[in-house]
Design a protein around this motif. Sequence first.
Motif, short mmCIF file in Angstrom:
data_model
loop_
_atom_site.label_atom_id
_atom_site.label_comp_id
_atom_site.label_asym_id
_atom_site.label_seq_id
_atom_site.Cartn_x
_atom_site.Cartn_y
_atom_site.Cartn_z
N SER A 104 49.61 -6.81 8.66
CA SER A 104 48.24 -6.28 8.66
C SER A 104 47.23 -7.38 8.36
O SER A 104 46.19 -7.50 9.02
CB SER A 104 48.11 -5.16 7.61
N ILE A 105 47.55 -8.18 7.36
CA ILE A 105 46.65 -9.26 6.96
C ILE A 105 46.55 -10.32 8.06
O ILE A 105 45.48 -10.85 8.34
CB ILE A 105 47.11 -9.88 5.62
N SER A 106 47.67 -10.62 8.70
CA SER A 106 47.68 -11.59 9.80
C SER A 106 46.81 -11.10 10.96
O SER A 106 46.08 -11.90 11.58
CB SER A 106 49.11 -11.81 10.30
N ASN B 50 31.31 -6.76 5.51
CA ASN B 50 30.98 -6.40 6.88
C ASN B 50 32.01 -6.91 7.88
O ASN B 50 32.26 -6.28 8.90
CB ASN B 50 29.59 -6.93 7.25
N ASP B 51 32.64 -8.06 7.58
CA ASP B 51 33.70 -8.58 8.44
C ASP B 51 34.88 -7.61 8.46
O ASP B 51 35.49 -7.38 9.51
CB ASP B 51 34.18 -9.94 7.95
N ILE B 52 35.18 -7.04 7.30
CA ILE B 52 36.30 -6.10 7.21
C ILE B 52 35.93 -4.78 7.86
O ILE B 52 36.75 -4.14 8.53
CB ILE B 52 36.70 -5.92 5.74
N LEU C 267 43.54 -1.10 5.62
CA LEU C 267 42.59 -1.29 4.53
C LEU C 267 43.32 -1.42 3.20
O LEU C 267 42.97 -2.27 2.37
CB LEU C 267 41.61 -0.11 4.48
N SER C 268 44.34 -0.63 2.98
CA SER C 268 45.11 -0.70 1.74
C SER C 268 45.76 -2.07 1.58
O SER C 268 45.76 -2.66 0.49
CB SER C 268 46.18 0.40 1.73
N HIS C 269 46.33 -2.59 2.65
CA HIS C 269 46.97 -3.91 2.60
C HIS C 269 45.94 -5.01 2.34
O HIS C 269 46.21 -5.95 1.57
CB HIS C 269 47.70 -4.18 3.92
N LEU C 270 44.78 -4.89 2.97
CA LEU C 270 43.73 -5.89 2.76
C LEU C 270 43.21 -5.85 1.33
O LEU C 270 42.91 -6.88 0.72
CB LEU C 270 42.58 -5.66 3.75
N LYS C 271 43.09 -4.65 0.78
CA LYS C 271 42.66 -4.53 -0.61
C LYS C 271 43.65 -5.23 -1.54
O LYS C 271 43.25 -5.96 -2.45
CB LYS C 271 42.53 -3.06 -1.01
N TYR D 119 34.89 -10.43 -4.79
CA TYR D 119 35.78 -9.45 -4.16
C TYR D 119 34.98 -8.66 -3.12
O TYR D 119 34.01 -7.99 -3.46
CB TYR D 119 36.34 -8.51 -5.22
N PRO D 120 35.34 -8.75 -1.83
CA PRO D 120 34.49 -8.21 -0.77
C PRO D 120 34.69 -6.74 -0.43
O PRO D 120 34.00 -6.22 0.45
CB PRO D 120 34.87 -9.08 0.43
N LEU D 121 35.61 -6.03 -1.11
CA LEU D 121 35.93 -4.68 -0.66
C LEU D 121 35.45 -3.56 -1.57
O LEU D 121 35.89 -2.43 -1.46
CB LEU D 121 37.45 -4.54 -0.48
N LEU D 122 34.51 -3.87 -2.47
CA LEU D 122 34.07 -2.86 -3.43
C LEU D 122 33.47 -1.63 -2.75
O LEU D 122 33.59 -0.52 -3.25
CB LEU D 122 33.05 -3.47 -4.39
N SER D 123 32.83 -1.82 -1.62
CA SER D 123 32.13 -0.71 -0.96
C SER D 123 32.99 0.03 0.06
O SER D 123 32.51 0.97 0.70
CB SER D 123 30.87 -1.23 -0.26
#
Length: 273
Positions: A30-32, A54-56, A78-82, A97-101
Motif C-alpha cells: 500500500s505504501i509503495s 492533500n497529497d494523501i 489509509l490505515s497502512h499509511l497512517k 504528521y500529515p494525517l491528522l485531518s
Amino acid sequence: MAFPNEAEFRNYCKQKKKLANSTIDLASRSISTFWRYYSASLESEADITNVQANDIRNFLASLQEKLNMKSNTVNKYLSHLKMYFVFLSEYGYITTYPLLSLRGNYFDRKQEYVINWMDSLPQLIKIKKIHPETIKMMAAIAAGFKPKEITILRTANLLDNIKSPVVRDYIKAHTDYSKDNNPYIFARKNGDHYASDFNINQKITPDRSIIGMTLTTHQLRMSFVYSIISNHQLSDNDVLKTLRISMKSLNYYRKNLTLYIKTTEFQLPKKTD
C-alpha cells in the motif's frame, strides 16, 4: 527500496507492532503504491518530509475514481499509511504528521485554502497583537519564495522583492541587525538560520485565530499558488514565472483546483487592535 525507510518500517512492524509477515507485506504494498503515485506527480526528487495531507487525499481519491476501489479498500490503504507516518513521526524521520485531518470513510475530499490575502499585508501590519514573524513569512510567500528558500532567506533579498514601502519599513523595524548587516529573516539568537521551518511555524501558528487562516509555510505557499492560478487575467507564462514551477506542476495544481480544492477569498479581521 520501494519507499523511504522501508527496512526500518518493516522492522518496526515486526519488533514493536508484532505484526505477521503477511500483514507487513500488505502494508508495504500500500505504501509503495502511494509513493509511486506521489513521486510521479513531482517535477523534482520526492522527499518524504514534504508529503502533506492533500497529497494523501488526492491519492485516496484516485483509488476510488480511477481504479474504482470500494471505500473499505481505500480505508485499508489509509490505515497502512497512517501506521507508516506514525512510525516516521515517532522515530524523527519527519517533523509534521500529515494525517491528522483524515478519518477513514469520513475524510474530507475538499482541502480548503484562503486566497488573495497578499495585498492585505499593509493592513495586517496594523494589528498590534500579530507577531512580526507572521508578517515576514507572509511577505516572503507573497514575494514568490518557496518554503525551502525561506529558511535561508536574507533580509536584503526579501526587501528587494517587496513593492509596498509600508511592508518594507515594517520588516526593517522588526529585524535585528546587531550581528549581521544582512541577517536571515528568521534567525536564531546566534545569527544562524534554522535547519527547518518547524520552529518558525510554531511561532506563527498562534496568529491563525487573528488572521483567520492556517499559518504554516506549506499552507501559505499553497494558498499563494491557488491565488495565482485562480487569477484568469494571467497567462500561462505569467503563472509559470510567478510561481517558478514547470508546466507539469501547473497542470497538477489546476487538476487539484478543479477536483479537490475549495477556495475562499481572504477577509481582513474586523478588529485590528
